[in-house]
Write an enzyme that holds these catalytic residues in place. Structure first.
Site, PDB file in Angstrom:
ATOM      1  N   HIS A  51       0.826  -1.215   0.000  1.00  0.00           N
ATOM      2  CA  HIS A  51       0.000   0.000   0.000  1.00  0.00           C
ATOM      3  C   HIS A  51       0.854   1.257   0.000  1.00  0.00           C
ATOM      4  O   HIS A  51       1.919   1.290   0.634  1.00  0.00           O
ATOM      5  CB  HIS A  51      -0.902  -0.005   1.236  1.00  0.00           C
ATOM      6  CG  HIS A  51      -1.954  -1.064   1.184  1.00  0.00           C
ATOM      7  ND1 HIS A  51      -3.130  -0.899   0.493  1.00  0.00           N
ATOM      8  CD2 HIS A  51      -1.998  -2.304   1.719  1.00  0.00           C
ATOM      9  CE1 HIS A  51      -3.862  -1.997   0.621  1.00  0.00           C
ATOM     10  NE2 HIS A  51      -3.193  -2.865   1.362  1.00  0.00           N
ATOM     11  N   VAL A 174       8.153 -21.292  20.508  1.00  0.00           N
ATOM     12  CA  VAL A 174       8.621 -20.792  21.802  1.00  0.00           C
ATOM     13  C   VAL A 174       7.547 -21.097  22.840  1.00  0.00           C
ATOM     14  O   VAL A 174       6.376 -20.730  22.688  1.00  0.00           O
ATOM     15  CB  VAL A 174       8.918 -19.276  21.729  1.00  0.00           C
ATOM     16  CG1 VAL A 174       9.227 -18.724  23.112  1.00  0.00           C
ATOM     17  CG2 VAL A 174      10.078 -19.032  20.775  1.00  0.00           C
ATOM     18  N   CYS A 404       4.273 -30.217 -12.537  1.00  0.00           N
ATOM     19  CA  CYS A 404       2.980 -29.513 -12.444  1.00  0.00           C
ATOM     20  C   CYS A 404       2.597 -29.027 -13.833  1.00  0.00           C
ATOM     21  O   CYS A 404       3.243 -28.135 -14.391  1.00  0.00           O
ATOM     22  CB  CYS A 404       3.103 -28.334 -11.473  1.00  0.00           C
ATOM     23  SG  CYS A 404       1.676 -27.231 -11.495  1.00  0.00           S
TER      24      CYS A 404
HETATM   25  C1  LIG Z   1      -7.278 -11.386   4.379  1.00  0.00           C
HETATM   26  C2  LIG Z   1      -6.090 -10.507   4.604  1.00  0.00           C
HETATM   27  C3  LIG Z   1      -5.641  -9.659   3.581  1.00  0.00           C
HETATM   28  C4  LIG Z   1      -4.559  -8.832   3.796  1.00  0.00           C
HETATM   29  N1  LIG Z   1      -4.094  -8.078   2.755  1.00  0.00           N
HETATM   30  C5  LIG Z   1      -2.992  -7.331   2.937  1.00  0.00           C
HETATM   31  C6  LIG Z   1      -2.446  -6.604   1.861  1.00  0.00           C
HETATM   32  O1  LIG Z   1      -2.907  -6.684   0.723  1.00  0.00           O
HETATM   33  N2  LIG Z   1      -1.374  -5.828   2.096  1.00  0.00           N
HETATM   34  C7  LIG Z   1      -0.802  -5.740   3.348  1.00  0.00           C
HETATM   35  O2  LIG Z   1       0.165  -5.005   3.519  1.00  0.00           O
HETATM   36  N3  LIG Z   1      -1.277  -6.462   4.376  1.00  0.00           N
HETATM   37  C8  LIG Z   1      -2.334  -7.250   4.194  1.00  0.00           C
HETATM   38  N4  LIG Z   1      -2.808  -7.999   5.234  1.00  0.00           N
HETATM   39  C9  LIG Z   1      -2.110  -7.936   6.519  1.00  0.00           C
HETATM   40  C10 LIG Z   1      -0.828  -8.776   6.519  1.00  0.00           C
HETATM   41  O3  LIG Z   1      -1.147 -10.099   6.228  1.00  0.00           O
HETATM   42  C11 LIG Z   1      -0.166  -8.652   7.887  1.00  0.00           C
HETATM   43  O4  LIG Z   1       0.056  -7.290   8.168  1.00  0.00           O
HETATM   44  C12 LIG Z   1       1.182  -9.363   7.937  1.00  0.00           C
HETATM   45  O5  LIG Z   1       1.164 -10.603   7.310  1.00  0.00           O
HETATM   46  C13 LIG Z   1       1.613  -9.531   9.389  1.00  0.00           C
HETATM   47  O6  LIG Z   1       2.819 -10.230   9.395  1.00  0.00           O
HETATM   48  P1  LIG Z   1       3.492 -10.678  10.740  1.00  0.00           P
HETATM   49  O7  LIG Z   1       4.829 -11.206  10.391  1.00  0.00           O
HETATM   50  O8  LIG Z   1       3.455  -9.565  11.713  1.00  0.00           O
HETATM   51  O9  LIG Z   1       2.551 -11.819  11.309  1.00  0.00           O
HETATM   52  P2  LIG Z   1       2.476 -13.359  10.854  1.00  0.00           P
HETATM   53  O10 LIG Z   1       2.635 -13.498   9.395  1.00  0.00           O
HETATM   54  O11 LIG Z   1       1.275 -13.917  11.480  1.00  0.00           O
HETATM   55  O12 LIG Z   1       3.781 -13.962  11.500  1.00  0.00           O
HETATM   56  C14 LIG Z   1       3.888 -14.277  12.870  1.00  0.00           C
HETATM   57  C15 LIG Z   1       4.652 -15.565  12.977  1.00  0.00           C
HETATM   58  O13 LIG Z   1       4.915 -15.858  14.340  1.00  0.00           O
HETATM   59  C16 LIG Z   1       4.866 -17.257  14.498  1.00  0.00           C
HETATM   60  N5  LIG Z   1       4.668 -17.579  15.912  1.00  0.00           N
HETATM   61  C17 LIG Z   1       3.576 -17.373  16.663  1.00  0.00           C
HETATM   62  N6  LIG Z   1       3.756 -17.844  17.903  1.00  0.00           N
HETATM   63  C18 LIG Z   1       5.013 -18.353  17.936  1.00  0.00           C
HETATM   64  C19 LIG Z   1       5.778 -19.003  18.938  1.00  0.00           C
HETATM   65  N7  LIG Z   1       5.292 -19.260  20.156  1.00  0.00           N
HETATM   66  N8  LIG Z   1       7.035 -19.415  18.626  1.00  0.00           N
HETATM   67  C20 LIG Z   1       7.561 -19.195  17.390  1.00  0.00           C
HETATM   68  N9  LIG Z   1       6.855 -18.604  16.401  1.00  0.00           N
HETATM   69  C21 LIG Z   1       5.607 -18.174  16.674  1.00  0.00           C
HETATM   70  C22 LIG Z   1       3.698 -17.659  13.630  1.00  0.00           C
HETATM   71  O14 LIG Z   1       3.713 -19.032  13.305  1.00  0.00           O
HETATM   72  C23 LIG Z   1       3.878 -16.750  12.433  1.00  0.00           C
HETATM   73  O15 LIG Z   1       4.602 -17.358  11.390  1.00  0.00           O
HETATM   74  C24 LIG Z   1      -3.898  -8.833   5.052  1.00  0.00           C
HETATM   75  C25 LIG Z   1      -4.318  -9.697   6.059  1.00  0.00           C
HETATM   76  C26 LIG Z   1      -5.400 -10.533   5.844  1.00  0.00           C
HETATM   77  C27 LIG Z   1      -5.815 -11.491   6.914  1.00  0.00           C
END
Ligand SMILES: Cc1cc2nc3c(=O)[nH]c(=O)nc-3n(C[C@H](O)[C@H](O)[C@H](O)COP(=O)(O)OP(=O)(O)OC[C@H]3O[C@@H](n4cnc5c(N)ncnc54)[C@H](O)[C@@H]3O)c2cc1C
Length: 483
Positions: A51, A174, A404
């Site tokens: 974005h 963790v 594939c």
């Molecule tokens: C339907 C949808 C559409 C979206 N579209 C967009 C978009 O177009 N553009 C955009 O910018 N954003 C979009 N988003 C938002 C985007 O997906 C998130 O902002 C982003 O993926 C967050 O990433 P993250 O790494 O913070 O979280 P996550 O990807 O959830 O990563 C967190 C990680 O921590 C790990 N974890 C959790 N607990 C533990 C533990 N105890 N020990 C070790 N590991 C652990 C998890 O397994 C996970 O892999 C969208 C979200 C959704 C749901």
């Protein structure tokens, strides 16, 4: 004992971007991910839009890291060789009320420093794409926005971090963290890590991780969003991401051209209590279709090939902002909380911000002289000319074996995906790296072959090959031999 300067918890786009940023410095750092692969939680179930940053409230941290991160994406795409298309976003208005909202968003975007933002009229919108609903009256054009394949982005960050000395340890959930003197003792189900600093990037589980060291400042919940995938057989691509004029909590249902030539329709938004709830509902699908047709009436449900959902990590009572801060009570513990949308484009901006926090917290940062910013990807056989195809097959006959059929992926590409620095270990891991199983048949034809290749390359039995996470085995015994 595994001793580190920094441990990053969570291998989504946020944690992998932080790991890659850390790998630029003379440090001992590592990334711990609970699942079998990086990018397998919120980061896999999203639209992939980077974005421009016009809609985050002016003055918020979200606005700052969003605009900064998205500005970094084009250079990163060249360095890390991930797919990125820069067709911009166009937010469409159909009523007088929409026009007022779009003008406000435009002003907000200018305050956020979004470059090249423009309000445009119907004719200009239809010049961008003639398939847009002809009832449109105004658009907010944001040319700096683009689209990536979000899990490819996370994989690219993790691979480059690993190549620069910051490994990812997967299947490392963790379970507990204890502070003893100046270090944290981090325990997973089977290993112990000692570290001076922790970056908590655990997505929807960010509050649980913070709670492990007694930080009770956050409540993180999931806002579920559903997405539909449209087959390339629909016969057209879109020249921009199209959004409707947004509602209160989300950007509304968008039509998104993917870097691989598909169209995504997403997404819905509803708060859920269960952090593992990824259910797609009939109602959600109908809302998505209705929303997509409002923007692009030619979208036809007969070309839908898949639906999925993801959870946006939302920090409750934090004005929808990102919360990225060092704990005041627990020194050395940095929380990256509530990275709901737009975490994808914002990720590089978030990573820079986290490094600044770590530096302010006393982490010495000496730049690595031999940091290599570049990542070499697997040659995409379907994209190269015939003479290159011939050369590749001569070098490695496995290029001559198409596994594939839908996406034209060869055995050589799958083998390479498995043997990369943070290589594929599961069927979905292969799919996310080289697209085997991503096409119209969704793996119906190639899955058994992919299972055999993984088993052979990792020297495990086919029964041990997983679709994705623990207990997702595909094969249970051999009927022919009576087992
Ligand atoms: C339907 C949808 C559409 C979206 N579209 C967009 C978009 O177009 N553009 C955009 O910018 N954003 C979009 N988003 C938002 C985007 O997906 C998130 O902002 C982003 O993926 C967050 O990433 P993250 O790494 O913070 O979280 P996550 O990807 O959830 O990563 C967190 C990680 O921590 C790990 N974890 C959790 N607990 C533990 C533990 N105890 N020990 C070790 N590991 C652990 C998890 O397994 C996970 O892999 C969208 C979200 C959704 C749901």
């Amino acid at each position: 004992m595994n001793q580190y300067d920094v441990i990053v918890i969570g291998g989504g786009v946020t944690g992998t971007a932080v790991a890659r940023e850390l790998s630029k410095f003379e440090l001992k750092a590592a990334l711990l991910e609970a699942k079998s692969d990086v990018g397998a939680a919120s980061t896999k179930g999203n639209g992939g839009v980077t974005h421009s940053g016009y809609d985050a409230k002016a003055g918020t941290l979200k606005a700052k890291v969003n605009v900064r991160g998205t500005a970094m994406i084009p250079k990163l795409a060249k360095e890390l060789n991930f797919k990125y298309i820069n067709r911009g976003t166009t937010t469409l208005g159909f009523t007088e009320e929409d026009k007022i909202i779009l003008k406000k968003l435009y002003e907000n975007g200018l305050s956020n420093g979004v470059p090249k933002l423009k309000l445009i009229g119907r004719d200009e919108i239809l010049k961008i794409d003639e398939r847009v609903n002809k009832d449109v009256v105004m658009g907010l054009r944001a040319p700096t926005a683009g689209v990536v394949d979000p899990f490819e982005l996370a994989i690219a960050f993790a691979e480059n971090a690993a190549e620069n000395g910051v490994p990812t340890f997967r299947n490392q959930e963790v379970k507990s963290i204890k502070k003893e003197d100046d270090v944290f003792i981090v325990k997973t189900q089977d290993k112990t890590y000692i570290t001076k600093y922790i970056v908590n990037a655990a997505g929807v589980y960010g509050s649980e991780i913070a709670n492990m060291v007694g930080i009770m400042d956050y409540v993180v919940k999931g806002r579920l969003g559903e997405i539909l995938l449209v087959d390339k057989a629909i016969g057209f691509e879109l020249n921009s991401v199209f959004f409707p004029t947004p509602g209160k909590d989300t950007k509304g249902v968008a039509t998104i051209p993917t870097p691989d030539g598909n169209i995504l329709i997403g997404s819905t938004a509803r708060m859920v209590e269960d952090k593992e709830d990824l259910s797609v509902t009939r109602e959600g699908i109908m809302d998505l279709l209705k929303g997509a047709k409002l923007l692009v009436p030619d979208i036809d449900e007969k070309y839908l090939i898949r639906q999925f959902a993801g959870l946006r990590p939302v920090a409750i009572d934090r004005n929808n902002d990102f919360v990225i801060e060092a704990s005041k009570e627990v020194k050395g513990f940095v929380n990256v909380i509530g990275i709901q949308s737009p975490g994808i484009g914002a990720a590089p901006g978030i990573a820079e911000y986290v490094i600044d926090i770590l530096s302010n917290e006393g982490l010495p940062l000496e730049e690595k002289k031999d940091f290599n910013p570049y990542r070499i990807t697997i040659e995409d056989f379907s994209e190269v000319d015939d003479d290159v195809k011939e050369k590749l097959i001569k070098e490695d006959p496995l290029y001559g074996n198409i596994i594939c059929r839908c996406e034209y992926v060869t055995e050589a590409e799958i083998v390479r995906a498995i043997h990369r620095p943070v290589g594929a270990t599961t069927v979905d891991g292969v799919k996310r790296r080289v697209r085997a199983g991503m096409g119209r048949c969704q793996g119906g034809f190639c899955q058994p072959k992919v299972v055999s290749i993984i088993a052979r390359e990792l020297n495990i039995s086919p029964e041990e090959v997983l679709l994705e996470n623990i207990n997702s085995n595909i094969i249970f015994g051999n009927l022919k031999n009576g087992r």
